[in-house]
Scaffold this motif. Structure first.
Motif, PDB file in Angstrom:
ATOM      1  N   UNK A 138       0.819  -1.200   0.000  1.00 20.89           N
ATOM      2  CA  UNK A 138       0.000   0.000   0.000  1.00 20.89           C
ATOM      3  C   UNK A 138       0.862   1.263   0.000  1.00 20.89           C
ATOM      4  N   UNK A 139       2.149   1.138  -0.417  1.00 24.79           N
ATOM      5  CA  UNK A 139       3.040   2.292  -0.346  1.00 24.79           C
ATOM      6  C   UNK A 139       2.684   3.334  -1.393  1.00 24.79           C
ATOM      7  N   UNK A 140       2.022   4.353  -0.950  1.00 27.11           N
ATOM      8  CA  UNK A 140       1.619   5.406  -1.870  1.00 27.11           C
ATOM      9  C   UNK A 140       1.675   6.734  -1.148  1.00 27.11           C
ATOM     10  N   UNK A 141       2.521   7.616  -1.651  1.00 23.92           N
ATOM     11  CA  UNK A 141       2.625   8.945  -1.032  1.00 23.92           C
ATOM     12  C   UNK A 141       1.402   9.765  -1.382  1.00 23.92           C
ATOM     13  N   UNK A 142       1.048  10.672  -0.490  1.00 20.45           N
ATOM     14  CA  UNK A 142      -0.026  11.604  -0.819  1.00 20.45           C
ATOM     15  C   UNK A 142       0.424  13.022  -0.485  1.00 20.45           C
ATOM     16  N   UNK A 143      -0.174  13.975  -1.162  1.00 16.42           N
ATOM     17  CA  UNK A 143       0.147  15.375  -0.885  1.00 16.42           C
ATOM     18  C   UNK A 143      -1.101  16.088  -0.389  1.00 16.42           C
ATOM     19  N   UNK A 144      -0.961  16.791   0.726  1.00 22.59           N
ATOM     20  CA  UNK A 144      -2.049  17.605   1.269  1.00 22.59           C
ATOM     21  C   UNK A 144      -1.485  19.006   1.456  1.00 22.59           C
ATOM     22  N   UNK A 146      -8.918  14.022   6.301  1.00 21.96           N
ATOM     23  CA  UNK A 146      -9.825  13.336   7.236  1.00 21.96           C
ATOM     24  C   UNK A 146     -10.488  12.109   6.609  1.00 21.96           C
ATOM     25  N   UNK A 147     -10.673  12.138   5.288  1.00 27.70           N
ATOM     26  CA  UNK A 147     -11.384  11.068   4.581  1.00 27.70           C
ATOM     27  C   UNK A 147     -10.534   9.832   4.322  1.00 27.70           C
ATOM     28  N   UNK A 148      -9.234   9.893   4.546  1.00 28.54           N
ATOM     29  CA  UNK A 148      -8.373   8.738   4.256  1.00 28.54           C
ATOM     30  C   UNK A 148      -8.688   7.592   5.203  1.00 28.54           C
ATOM     31  N   UNK A 149      -8.759   6.373   4.686  1.00 28.23           N
ATOM     32  CA  UNK A 149      -9.115   5.267   5.578  1.00 28.23           C
ATOM     33  C   UNK A 149      -7.907   4.684   6.297  1.00 28.23           C
ATOM     34  N   UNK A 150      -6.704   4.944   5.789  1.00 33.20           N
ATOM     35  CA  UNK A 150      -5.471   4.553   6.486  1.00 33.20           C
ATOM     36  C   UNK A 150      -4.883   5.803   7.151  1.00 33.20           C
ATOM     37  N   UNK A 151      -3.919   5.571   8.067  1.00 28.51           N
ATOM     38  CA  UNK A 151      -3.220   6.698   8.697  1.00 28.51           C
ATOM     39  C   UNK A 151      -1.895   6.929   7.955  1.00 28.51           C
ATOM     40  N   UNK A 152      -1.607   8.192   7.682  1.00 28.38           N
ATOM     41  CA  UNK A 152      -0.376   8.579   6.988  1.00 28.38           C
ATOM     42  C   UNK A 152       0.461   9.461   7.899  1.00 28.38           C
ATOM     43  N   UNK A 153       1.788   9.414   7.676  1.00 28.55           N
ATOM     44  CA  UNK A 153       2.698  10.203   8.505  1.00 28.55           C
ATOM     45  C   UNK A 153       3.487  11.170   7.636  1.00 28.55           C
ATOM     46  N   UNK A 154       3.810  12.311   8.211  1.00 26.28           N
ATOM     47  CA  UNK A 154       4.576  13.330   7.500  1.00 26.28           C
ATOM     48  C   UNK A 154       5.914  12.727   7.085  1.00 26.28           C
ATOM     49  N   UNK A 184       1.341   4.831   7.179  1.00 23.75           N
ATOM     50  CA  UNK A 184       1.894   4.578   8.518  1.00 23.75           C
ATOM     51  C   UNK A 184       1.144   3.444   9.232  1.00 23.75           C
ATOM     52  N   UNK A 185      -0.178   3.552   9.304  1.00 24.84           N
ATOM     53  CA  UNK A 185      -0.976   2.475   9.912  1.00 24.84           C
ATOM     54  C   UNK A 185      -2.097   2.128   8.935  1.00 24.84           C
ATOM     55  N   UNK A 186      -2.147   0.857   8.547  1.00 24.50           N
ATOM     56  CA  UNK A 186      -3.181   0.462   7.583  1.00 24.50           C
ATOM     57  C   UNK A 186      -4.545   0.429   8.255  1.00 24.50           C
TER      58      UNK A 186
END
Ligand code: IMP
Ligand code: MG
Length: 180
Positions: free
Chosen positions: A1-7, A171-179, A15-17
């Motif tokens: 699930x390694x996919x970067x996102x930009x906000x 807020x809508x992401x179902x997984x947790x992402x880290x900076x 970070x946490x699935x």
């Protein structure tokens, strides 16, 4: 699930699935169920807007006893750090007098929010206040107030997803992402 996102201007990495998160939530819900089911009490789940909305829904779906739902809006973060000041842009949506309240938080960081909220609830006459948080950063949490139900402990880094935001996005992401 390694996919970067930009906000906004920042990049975040997974970070946490959702799967790991939901398993942690199952455990928290089991504990709450065993504490309240058959107790004859009808507690209030207090959704701390906006961040805890997804977690509140997840807990409510797993709850097997009679419970009510109320909300309050509290803010303290700006960008990726705490301002140290807690604001209450929207107060309690109902009467907590004489009631058992379970605060539902997305994350406990410095603890300023839950300490301020506990004071508000006791001032309004709540009979008891428990704290249920999906995540906590133990390195930062310096308060004596016990966290009754904790999903997962994380390191002291900024995260988004599953209700948590970076200046209202993510807020809508179902997984947790880290900076990154
Ligand atoms: P505290 O008052 O410092 O404990 O902060 C709690 C609030 O800050 C939480 O309810 C979140 O809304 C927000 N917060 C804390 N850490 C993070 C983070 O890593 N990402 C997004 N929001 C956070
Ligand atoms: Mg919050």
């Amino acid at each position: 699930m390694y996919e970067k996102i930009t906000l906004h201007d920042k990049t975040f990495v997974p970070y946490i699935s959702n799967e790991v998160l939901e398993k942690a939530i199952d455990k928290v819900a089991d504990k709450i169920n065993s504490d309240y089911a058959g107790s004859g009490r009808i507690p209030i789940f207090l959704n701390v807007l906006n961040g805890a909305t997804m977690f509140t829904a997840a807990i409510m779906k797993r709850c097997n006893f009679a419970a009510e739902l109320m909300s309050i809006k509290m803010t303290s973060y700006q960008g990726t750090s705490s301002t140290g000041k807690v604001k209450v842009p929207m107060g309690l949506t109902g009467d907590v007098t004489g009631r058992d309240v379970i605060i539902i938080e997305d994350i406990v960081d410095t603890g300023n929010t839950i300490v301020a909220l506990r004071d508000i609830l006791l001032e309004k006459g709540a009979a008891s206040v428990k704290i249920c948080t999906m995540l906590t950063k133990p390195e930062v949490y310096q308060q004596s107030l016990p966290l009754d139900y904790v999903g997962m402990e994380i390191e002291n880094r900024f995260i988004v997803g599953y209700g948590l935001d970076y200046d209202e996005l993510g807020r809508n992401l179902k997984d947790i992402y880290i900076l990154e």
